[in-house]
Design an enzyme around this catalytic site. Sequence first.
Site, PDB file in Angstrom:
ATOM      1  N   ARG A  36     118.026   1.668  18.544  1.00 50.96           N
ATOM      2  CA  ARG A  36     117.306   0.484  18.050  1.00 50.96           C
ATOM      3  C   ARG A  36     117.934  -0.076  16.773  1.00 50.96           C
ATOM      4  NH1 ARG A  36     111.162   2.495  19.354  1.00 50.96           N
ATOM      5  NH2 ARG A  36     111.102   1.608  21.440  1.00 50.96           N
ATOM      6  N   LYS A 199     103.523   7.572  37.897  1.00 48.13           N
ATOM      7  CA  LYS A 199     102.260   7.148  38.509  1.00 48.13           C
ATOM      8  C   LYS A 199     102.245   5.715  39.022  1.00 48.13           C
ATOM      9  CE  LYS A 199      99.400  10.316  35.950  1.00 48.13           C
ATOM     10  NZ  LYS A 199      98.404  10.467  34.907  1.00 48.13           N
ATOM     11  N   GLY A 355     110.917   2.753  29.458  1.00 46.80           N
ATOM     12  CA  GLY A 355     111.284   3.988  28.782  1.00 46.80           C
ATOM     13  C   GLY A 355     112.188   4.973  29.499  1.00 46.80           C
ATOM     14  N   GLY A 378     107.065  -0.784  26.480  1.00 50.31           N
ATOM     15  CA  GLY A 378     105.792  -1.427  26.837  1.00 50.31           C
ATOM     16  C   GLY A 378     105.900  -2.937  26.876  1.00 50.31           C
TER      17      GLY A 378
HETATM   18  P1  AMP Z   1     107.055   6.866  33.835  1.00 48.76           P
HETATM   19  O1  AMP Z   1     106.859   7.056  32.371  1.00 48.76           O
HETATM   20  O2  AMP Z   1     105.812   6.486  34.565  1.00 48.76           O
HETATM   21  O3  AMP Z   1     108.230   5.978  34.152  1.00 48.76           O
HETATM   22  O4  AMP Z   1     107.371   8.315  34.419  1.00 48.76           O
HETATM   23  C1  AMP Z   1     108.519   9.014  34.083  1.00 48.76           C
HETATM   24  C2  AMP Z   1     108.317  10.461  34.417  1.00 48.76           C
HETATM   25  O5  AMP Z   1     108.054  10.609  35.782  1.00 48.76           O
HETATM   26  C3  AMP Z   1     109.529  11.314  34.108  1.00 48.76           C
HETATM   27  O6  AMP Z   1     109.227  12.185  33.061  1.00 48.76           O
HETATM   28  C4  AMP Z   1     109.769  12.044  35.414  1.00 48.76           C
HETATM   29  O7  AMP Z   1     110.051  13.421  35.232  1.00 48.76           O
HETATM   30  C5  AMP Z   1     108.460  11.900  36.148  1.00 48.76           C
HETATM   31  N1  AMP Z   1     108.630  12.030  37.591  1.00 48.76           N
HETATM   32  C6  AMP Z   1     109.518  11.403  38.372  1.00 48.76           C
HETATM   33  N2  AMP Z   1     109.433  11.834  39.638  1.00 48.76           N
HETATM   34  C7  AMP Z   1     108.465  12.755  39.669  1.00 48.76           C
HETATM   35  C8  AMP Z   1     107.908  13.576  40.693  1.00 48.76           C
HETATM   36  N3  AMP Z   1     108.357  13.515  41.941  1.00 48.76           N
HETATM   37  N4  AMP Z   1     106.916  14.410  40.362  1.00 48.76           N
HETATM   38  C9  AMP Z   1     106.468  14.479  39.094  1.00 48.76           C
HETATM   39  N5  AMP Z   1     106.947  13.740  38.084  1.00 48.76           N
HETATM   40  C10 AMP Z   1     107.928  12.876  38.366  1.00 48.76           C
END
Ligand code: AMP
Length: 397
Positions: A36, A199, A355, A378
């Site tokens: 940054r 998620k 992120g 974000g």
């Molecule tokens: P996000 O912040 O929603 O983009 O999520 C990122 C996180 O999702 C990372 O820390 C990944 O390790 C996790 N992730 C990706 N694929 C999976 C999976 N199949 N099961 C659990 N966590 C996951």
Amino acid sequence: MADIQSYDFSGKRALVRVDFNVPLDKETLAVTDDTRIRAAIPTIKLILEKGGSVVLMSHLGRPKQGFDPKFSLENIVSHISEKLGVDVKFAGDCVGTSAYEMSTNLKPGEVMILDNVRFYKHETTGTESFAEQLSKHGDVYVNDAFGTAHRAHSSTTVVAKFFPNDKMFGLLLAGEIESVDKVLKSAEKPRTAIVGGAKVSSKITIIERLLDTVDNLIVGGGMAYTFVKAAGGDVGNSLVEDDYLEMANNIVQSAKTKGVNLFIPTDTVIADAFSNDANRNEVMIGEIPDGWMGLDVGEESIKRCDEIIRNSRIVLWNGPMGVFEMENFQKGTVSVANSIVEATSNGAFSLIGGGDSVAAINKFNLADKVSYVSTGGGAMLEYLEGKELPGIKAILS
Ligand code: AMP
């Protein structure tokens, strides 16, 4: 709104809101990732070259109550000086007599930095009188903090009203806006979005928005298993949001109606524990045995994603394909990154935003081989969702 490229900065003090909310080492308080800081350097240099001086302001972390040395911007002053090649003066506060004395006496070519604006609660409440106090440090306001553009805080938004004719975007913020607009509005086709991460719930609005703009939507990461379960597949112990099963089916329907090619992985790497050392296997994604969980996409899916990405002219990537933090489950994410690099070298425009995909592209040392890596997590997501960001609106209005 003024334009930073044509604005005459000579003899003027530019109050520049940067996003220097950088990670610090817990023990030494040294900067551990200066992305940054480096991203803001072009804007600072441009103002100095144009004969102005620069008063930097930023937040750092989330201080609870007033001054706290571990959140002081003093910790990063020497790092900024080094990257900029100019000695940066430290004000010791963001308002108050000595800070004003320093900014009043600032000469062309000089740079100073105020202390953490979040040492005052009026920063996050967006209090006008506090914003007015901050505004006294400059003759012109430059917002270069995309990471906080979605916050209606004093230093990111409210302060702009005290510079009705002398407010503008910095180079970084302008570049961010241009990149997202390119993805959302470009006439080039095919356009592909890859949305991964943990998620569905946190990405639902973006997915819905993207269905109106892209030709291909690849869903990866943990959220894929919710789609698979919704379609009647067995997902074992994989990450699933049961409250979102219906939503997942609606997305599948909506993609069909809108003529979007929705790709959900067909095979997956499974593990018998959430650990890099767990036993592994590769199966069809809807046939995960009890006691096992999907932690990455499989070979067949990697191949299909590669074909889709390589043939794209516009690529947006948000969120990893698997648990890329663990070496044994990073292959899907590495492969997607490589496919994007390949597409970029063939002339596609690629934007990595959000992120964890940014962390992934940095981890694989591929950041300079894609078109644009966003600095605003974000804020990028909200902009992609189509929300009006207060920091951007304040400059435009
Ligand atoms: P996000 O912040 O929603 O983009 O999520 C990122 C996180 O999702 C990372 O820390 C990944 O390790 C996790 N992730 C990706 N694929 C999976 C999976 N199949 N099961 C659990 N966590 C996951």
